[in-house]
Write a protein that holds these residues in place. Structure first.
Motif, PDB file in Angstrom:
ATOM      1  N   VAL A  27       0.884  -1.037   0.083  1.00 46.01           N
ATOM      2  CA  VAL A  27       0.014  -0.109   0.026  1.00 46.01           C
ATOM      3  C   VAL A  27       0.994   1.298  -0.100  1.00 46.01           C
ATOM      4  O   VAL A  27       0.596   2.258  -0.768  1.00 46.01           O
ATOM      5  N   GLU A  28       1.970   1.402   0.689  1.00 39.17           N
ATOM      6  CA  GLU A  28       2.873   2.333   0.835  1.00 39.17           C
ATOM      7  C   GLU A  28       3.440   2.632  -0.592  1.00 39.17           C
ATOM      8  O   GLU A  28       3.635   3.841  -0.860  1.00 39.17           O
ATOM      9  N   GLY A  29       3.796   1.410  -0.975  1.00 36.71           N
ATOM     10  CA  GLY A  29       4.672   1.762  -2.684  1.00 36.71           C
ATOM     11  C   GLY A  29       3.434   2.553  -3.437  1.00 36.71           C
ATOM     12  O   GLY A  29       4.217   3.187  -4.125  1.00 36.71           O
ATOM     13  N   LEU A  30       2.436   1.947  -3.354  1.00 38.35           N
ATOM     14  CA  LEU A  30       1.343   2.335  -4.344  1.00 38.35           C
ATOM     15  C   LEU A  30       1.111   4.021  -3.982  1.00 38.35           C
ATOM     16  O   LEU A  30       1.173   4.777  -5.029  1.00 38.35           O
ATOM     17  N   ILE A  31       1.086   4.255  -2.802  1.00 38.64           N
ATOM     18  CA  ILE A  31       0.768   5.607  -2.438  1.00 38.64           C
ATOM     19  C   ILE A  31       1.821   6.618  -2.774  1.00 38.64           C
ATOM     20  O   ILE A  31       1.733   7.723  -3.197  1.00 38.64           O
ATOM     21  N   THR A  32       3.164   6.197  -2.269  1.00 35.79           N
ATOM     22  CA  THR A  32       4.249   7.109  -2.298  1.00 35.79           C
ATOM     23  C   THR A  32       4.450   7.437  -4.018  1.00 35.79           C
ATOM     24  O   THR A  32       5.129   8.310  -4.106  1.00 35.79           O
ATOM     25  N   ALA A  33       4.061   6.335  -4.794  1.00 36.25           N
ATOM     26  CA  ALA A  33       4.387   6.722  -6.164  1.00 36.25           C
ATOM     27  C   ALA A  33       3.798   7.665  -6.708  1.00 36.25           C
ATOM     28  O   ALA A  33       4.298   8.583  -7.655  1.00 36.25           O
ATOM     29  N   GLN A 125       2.242  21.271  11.474  1.00 34.56           N
ATOM     30  CA  GLN A 125       2.616  19.826  11.960  1.00 34.56           C
ATOM     31  C   GLN A 125       2.021  18.824  11.437  1.00 34.56           C
ATOM     32  O   GLN A 125       2.336  17.627  11.366  1.00 34.56           O
ATOM     33  N   SER A 126       0.456  19.150  10.618  1.00 36.05           N
ATOM     34  CA  SER A 126      -0.321  18.020  10.509  1.00 36.05           C
ATOM     35  C   SER A 126      -0.098  17.548   8.950  1.00 36.05           C
ATOM     36  O   SER A 126       0.265  18.670   8.048  1.00 36.05           O
ATOM     37  N   ALA A 127      -0.382  16.857   8.631  1.00 39.70           N
ATOM     38  CA  ALA A 127      -0.625  16.237   7.068  1.00 39.70           C
ATOM     39  C   ALA A 127      -1.741  16.906   6.460  1.00 39.70           C
ATOM     40  O   ALA A 127      -2.679  17.554   7.523  1.00 39.70           O
ATOM     41  N   VAL A 128      -2.165  16.971   5.233  1.00 39.85           N
ATOM     42  CA  VAL A 128      -3.201  17.514   4.704  1.00 39.85           C
ATOM     43  C   VAL A 128      -4.052  16.549   4.010  1.00 39.85           C
ATOM     44  O   VAL A 128      -5.301  17.262   3.445  1.00 39.85           O
ATOM     45  N   SER A 129      -3.703  15.373   3.808  1.00 35.68           N
ATOM     46  CA  SER A 129      -4.479  14.440   3.131  1.00 35.68           C
ATOM     47  C   SER A 129      -4.819  13.350   4.172  1.00 35.68           C
ATOM     48  O   SER A 129      -3.700  12.708   4.547  1.00 35.68           O
ATOM     49  N   PHE A 130      -5.808  12.477   4.377  1.00 35.82           N
ATOM     50  CA  PHE A 130      -6.093  11.592   4.975  1.00 35.82           C
ATOM     51  C   PHE A 130      -6.911  10.502   4.641  1.00 35.82           C
ATOM     52  O   PHE A 130      -7.802  10.769   3.728  1.00 35.82           O
ATOM     53  N   LEU A 131      -6.835   9.167   4.975  1.00 34.97           N
ATOM     54  CA  LEU A 131      -7.762   8.134   4.215  1.00 34.97           C
ATOM     55  C   LEU A 131      -7.575   6.943   5.509  1.00 34.97           C
ATOM     56  O   LEU A 131      -6.804   6.647   5.987  1.00 34.97           O
ATOM     57  N   HIS A 155      -4.387  14.653  -2.089  1.00 32.17           N
ATOM     58  CA  HIS A 155      -3.778  13.291  -2.531  1.00 32.17           C
ATOM     59  C   HIS A 155      -4.839  12.044  -3.004  1.00 32.17           C
ATOM     60  O   HIS A 155      -4.871  11.431  -3.549  1.00 32.17           O
ATOM     61  N   PHE A 156      -5.923  11.993  -1.804  1.00 34.14           N
ATOM     62  CA  PHE A 156      -6.930  11.095  -1.900  1.00 34.14           C
ATOM     63  C   PHE A 156      -8.080  11.554  -2.618  1.00 34.14           C
ATOM     64  O   PHE A 156      -9.074  10.866  -2.381  1.00 34.14           O
ATOM     65  N   SER A 157      -8.305  12.678  -3.263  1.00 33.23           N
ATOM     66  CA  SER A 157      -9.186  13.150  -4.093  1.00 33.23           C
ATOM     67  C   SER A 157      -9.472  12.395  -5.427  1.00 33.23           C
ATOM     68  O   SER A 157     -10.257  12.403  -6.137  1.00 33.23           O
ATOM     69  N   LEU A 161      -7.201   6.111  -7.304  1.00 30.06           N
ATOM     70  CA  LEU A 161      -6.090   5.887  -6.369  1.00 30.06           C
ATOM     71  C   LEU A 161      -6.638   5.192  -5.050  1.00 30.06           C
ATOM     72  O   LEU A 161      -6.589   3.816  -4.860  1.00 30.06           O
ATOM     73  N   VAL A 162      -7.776   5.664  -4.501  1.00 30.76           N
ATOM     74  CA  VAL A 162      -8.497   5.278  -3.627  1.00 30.76           C
ATOM     75  C   VAL A 162      -9.230   3.610  -3.977  1.00 30.76           C
ATOM     76  O   VAL A 162      -9.245   3.086  -3.158  1.00 30.76           O
ATOM     77  N   GLU A 163      -9.707   3.603  -5.012  1.00 36.25           N
ATOM     78  CA  GLU A 163     -10.387   2.255  -5.538  1.00 36.25           C
ATOM     79  C   GLU A 163      -9.390   1.349  -5.563  1.00 36.25           C
ATOM     80  O   GLU A 163      -9.683   0.083  -5.254  1.00 36.25           O
ATOM     81  N   ASN A 164      -8.055   1.562  -5.970  1.00 38.94           N
ATOM     82  CA  ASN A 164      -7.171   0.590  -6.234  1.00 38.94           C
ATOM     83  C   ASN A 164      -6.592   0.088  -4.595  1.00 38.94           C
ATOM     84  O   ASN A 164      -6.370  -1.123  -4.599  1.00 38.94           O
TER      85      ASN A 164
END
Length: 233
Positions: A27-33, A125-131, A155-157, A161-164
């Protein structure tokens, strides 16, 4: 309030961590790409009970890039209603950060949500995209929650990507059901966690930022808990 949440670590069995780490790495590899070099964190939490209270426990270290690993650890406990994870558990729906037209608009909502939830974090300090993705067990109870955050704007709009990610989660369910039913690894066993049906408090999610994603959540056919341990037989 954030600083009153119980974050003391409680040991996580090695088998439990090993059961999720390869999946999270994928999952991390997919999202980091698609992160365009921005920081990404991925982890999994399980739902567990202690003394008639239900908690979310971080199963393993965060995987990803661009963050300080020394500040986070496996085994941390949070009340079940904590954050986006708690909302995903209670509603049994996938939640993500909604799309924004500008980063400034997002940060205004984020600042208000941080204040409303009693967080000590600053916007910087906070991230801006969450899932957050819940995994529902064979008895209808939420067993696991996948949590991802990213510093990439919107990122998660990306629906594809989210469906994958959702398809990967469903494959993870099929694999764990196979381990539970056929026991191909004799030394890896999943033990029950019998305490169920606790009523959580109101989730401390970011109500301005988050929206649900219209997709069926991943479900297990056989697995009812997530407590894998290495055994001698």
């Amino acid at each position: 309030m954030e600083n009153s949440r119980p974050q003391f670590p409680e040991p996580v069995p090695t088998g439990t961590q090993l059961a999720v780490l390869p999946f999270l790495a994928a999952v991390e590899g997919l999202i980091t790409a698609s992160a365009e070099g921005e920081a990404v964190r991925v982890t999994m939490h399980r739902v567990m009970a202690r003394e008639q209270h239900r908690y979310i426990q971080q199963i393993c270290e965060y995987l990803g890039q661009g963050f300080d690993r020394s500040l986070q650890s496996a085994g941390r406990l949070f009340p079940q209603q904590t954050g986006l994870m708690g909302k995903a558990i209670e509603d049994q729906r996938v939640f993500r950060t909604k799309p924004y037209e500008s980063l400034d608009t997002l940060k205004n909502d984020l600042e208000a949500d941080l204040t409303d939830t009693g967080s000590s974090k600053s916007v910087e300090q906070s991230a801006v995209s969450f899932l957050s993705v819940p995994f529902v067990g064979a008895d209808g109870q939420t067993v696991l929650v996948l949590y991802v955050d990213s510093y990439r704007f919107n990122h998660f709009s990306n629906d594809a990507l989210v469906e994958n990610i959702m398809n990967m989660c469903r494959g993870f369910c099929r694999m764990l059901d196979w381990l539970t039913e056929d026991r191909p690894l004799e030394n890896l066993r999943n033990f029950p966690t019998p305490e169920k049906d606790f009523k959580p408090g109101k989730p401390t999610a970011f109500d301005r930022l988050q929206v649900s994603f219209p997709s069926d959540v991943p479900k297990f056919k056989s697995l009812r808990s997530f407590n894998f341990e290495m055994t001698s037989v």
